[in-house]
Motif scaffolding. Structure first.
Motif, short mmCIF file in Angstrom:
data_model
loop_
_atom_site.label_atom_id
_atom_site.label_comp_id
_atom_site.label_asym_id
_atom_site.label_seq_id
_atom_site.Cartn_x
_atom_site.Cartn_y
_atom_site.Cartn_z
N VAL A 133 41.90 26.38 30.43
CA VAL A 133 42.60 27.66 30.63
C VAL A 133 43.54 27.91 29.45
O VAL A 133 44.33 27.01 29.07
N VAL B 280 51.58 26.31 39.81
CA VAL B 280 50.77 27.00 38.82
C VAL B 280 49.62 26.11 38.33
O VAL B 280 48.48 26.56 38.18
N VAL C 276 46.03 27.43 39.53
CA VAL C 276 45.19 27.96 38.46
C VAL C 276 44.00 27.04 38.20
O VAL C 276 42.87 27.49 37.98
N LEU D 171 46.10 36.11 40.86
CA LEU D 171 46.80 35.00 41.50
C LEU D 171 48.29 35.30 41.55
O LEU D 171 48.89 35.66 40.52
N LEU E 264 47.27 23.17 31.60
CA LEU E 264 46.30 24.26 31.74
C LEU E 264 45.10 24.06 30.82
O LEU E 264 43.97 24.36 31.19
N PHE F 218 44.39 33.27 31.16
CA PHE F 218 45.39 33.37 32.23
C PHE F 218 46.54 34.23 31.74
O PHE F 218 47.29 33.83 30.83
N SER G 170 49.62 37.32 38.33
CA SER G 170 48.85 36.88 37.17
C SER G 170 47.39 37.29 37.34
O SER G 170 46.97 37.72 38.42
N LEU H 201 43.44 35.77 36.24
CA LEU H 201 42.62 34.70 35.69
C LEU H 201 41.19 35.21 35.58
O LEU H 201 40.60 35.65 36.57
#
Length: 554
Positions: free
Chosen positions: A459, A392, A396, A540, A454, A416, A487, A489
């Motif tokens: 994010v 992840v 991401v 994603l 993140l 996200f 997910s 984004l």
């Protein structure tokens, strides 16, 4: 103690009533039912507390507030009316006893200390007081003693509760509006014969009527607490002769707790537009163009030929884009229940409505996420690196860098949206990799590590319980993680929540058809949707890889 104090003390009970129960009690005012002062007072106070809880609200619903405000004044008027009735009744009793000395009260004083000339009222004729006392009709002494529940033994100051005659009933027959003693089938036949010989009147004519009156102790009031006490008086252990063993009725539990949440994290994370018309039209977002720019040198300048456009600078034509449109959809709940269940098992009805609201919140979140996935530019599965945490963070982070560089977004925040399952999977993966000293370490450490990683990529994560949940096997055991977690984004502001308001018809909907079925309905719906307006957003899929409980590579 004064009349008002006595009534006030009777109403000082801790309220366990909720708003729906308070409104239900208020709806019974004027319907021929006898409501206690305690019930009405609790209902009024519950409504008042609900109103005061709205203080400081930034966007109040003034129509709903006005309606609930009028409900409060209606409840307050009912409380005052019952209070006045009770005060009048107490005053009537006090007046009826005013010229009768209380021997117990007189015994407490010292007769020698009293001045017979101190009170000029002593010379008044007792008959003058009796003329001003409000009187009822005269009864026999035995009936009066029985109805007041007093002891029939002279000289005793205590009262006792007389055992009611629960088998006593009073049945009478009325023919032509008159009570007929010892009526038989011949009396009824003659009444019908006389009625048939008379000219027909408008409407209906009541020929005969049989009325049966039960003792108050055998009549259910429709109030669950009072009726429960009445039934207990017949079947409770105190009323049943013991026969050995555990001879008692089980105690009912009426409450139906509902522990779910109606939070909407995806909806709450999005900017909102009020969709008062239910639909929007708009031009697409303007993205970085692919033409209309270039480099011009001295050689290019010398080579210009007025008759040859290929030697000119290249310019892009800007056309008027076609408008896009988006509209809202309705997420509704509709349910019916029998009048008996709604009235006599209100806890079940209210519990079901609470559970339905939770399910509606879940459905709303799933619909928003599905629409967001439909509006992304592309969807792909990130690289599987052997660890959900690595998958992840790396997947991401790389996608966020690509989105920023594609449109030169600078430090614009990326949102996200993903399942809350991710936190549990990351926690277990880090525990098994010995990042934690044990599985009982602070579970917030996993969320902190993930959110920090993140955040370093610019994010912000929004977690929802309703996406890709951990599911049980076919036998209801051995829950398993999904293979991947879907997910979205997107740059902050790419998605906007459309709020078209709500239509709430309440939980007491009745019409002709429902009345014929002896049912009541509840209905509500919210109008919502998603507006996607931007140049790039990604879907994603994150592979769920959790290290086994061994010394996995860190």
């Amino acid at each position: 103690m004064g009349t008002a104090s006595r009534i006030h003390n009777q109403t000082r009970k801790k309220s366990t009533m909720d708003l729906q129960q308070a409104l239900s009690i208020l709806g019974r005012v004027g319907a021929g039912e006898t409501l206690s002062l305690s019930e009405l007072t609790q209902a009024r106070d519950v409504i008042a507390r609900q109103l005061h809880s709205l203080r400081g609200s930034g966007s109040p619903d003034l129509d709903a507030l006005t309606t609930l405000r009028e409900s409060y004044f209606a409840a307050d008027a009912a409380v005052k009316a019952v209070t006045e009735q009770q005060e009048a009744a107490i005053a009537d009793v006090d007046a009826a006893l005013s010229d009768i000395p209380d021997p117990d009260a007189e015994a407490e004083g010292d007769p020698e200390d009293e001045d017979p000339e101190a009170d000029p009222e002593d010379d008044k004729d007792p008959e003058d007081d009796s003329k001003s006392v409000k009187k009822g009709k005269m009864l026999s002494v035995q009936e009066a003693v029985k109805r007041l529940g007093l002891s029939g033994t002279p000289g005793t100051a205590s009262t006792q509760v007389n055992e009611p005659d629960l088998a006593a009933t009073d049945t009478r027959v009325l023919i032509g509006g008159d009570v007929v003693q010892s009526a038989d089938i011949r009396s009824l036949a003659e009444a019908f014969h006389d009625s048939s010989s008379r000219s027909l009147k408008a409407g209906k004519e009541r020929v005969a009527r049989i009325e049966t009156t039960y003792a108050d102790e055998r009549t259910l009031s429709g109030k669950i607490n009072a009726d429960t006490r009445m039934v207990d008086a017949f079947v409770s252990p105190e009323a049943v002769v013991a026969a050995g063993g555990c001879c008692s009725l089980p105690q009912p539990i009426y409450s139906n707790p509902v522990n779910g949440s109606t939070d909407r994290p995806i909806k709450g994370a999005l900017p909102t537009l009020g969709a008062t018309r239910g639909k929007f039209s708009f031009f697409p977002a303007i993205c970085l163009p692919v033409d209309g720019f270039g480099v011009w040198t001295c050689d290019d300048d010398e080579a210009v030929d007025e008759s040859d456009p290929d030697t000119w600078k290249v310019c892009a034509d800007v056309d008027c884009d076609d408008a896009d449109e988006v509209d809202v959809y309705a997420v509704y709940s509709c349910v019916t229940v029998g009048n008996y269940q709604a009235r006599f098992a209100p806890e079940q009805w209210q519990g079901y409505l609470s559970a339905l609201a939770i399910q509606n919140a879940r459905r709303g979140e799933v619909l928003l996420f599905e629409q967001m996935r439909d509006q992304v530019i592309s969807t792909y599965t990130v690289d599987a690196l052997g660890s959900i945490f690595a998958n992840v963070v790396n997947g991401v982070g790389t996608a966020a860098a690509a989105l920023r560089q594609d449109q030169r977004l600078g430090d614009v925040q990326m949102d996200f949206f993903v399942s809350e399952t991710l936190l549990t999977a990351v926690r277990q993966d880090l525990i098994n990799r010995r990042v934690y000293s044990s599985a009982v370490d602070d579970p917030n450490v996993a969320a902190s590590l993930l959110n920090t990683a993140l955040s370093n990529e610019g994010v912000n994560a929004v977690y929802s319980q309703d996406l890709d949940p951990v599911t049980f096997g076919s036998g209801g055991d051995n829950p398993q993680f999904p293979t991947t977690l879907g997910s979205v984004l997107a740059p902050n502001g790419f998605f906007t929540y459309l709020d078209g308001g709500t239509l709430d018809l309440g939980t007491e909907i009745r019409d002709h058809n429902l009345n014929r079925q002896n049912k009541v309905a509840a209905f509500a719906e919210s109008y919502e949707g998603i507006l996607a307006r931007g140049c790039n957003a990604l879907g994603l899929d994150i592979p769920v890889e959790i290290c086994d409980n061994v010394a996995c590579p860190s």
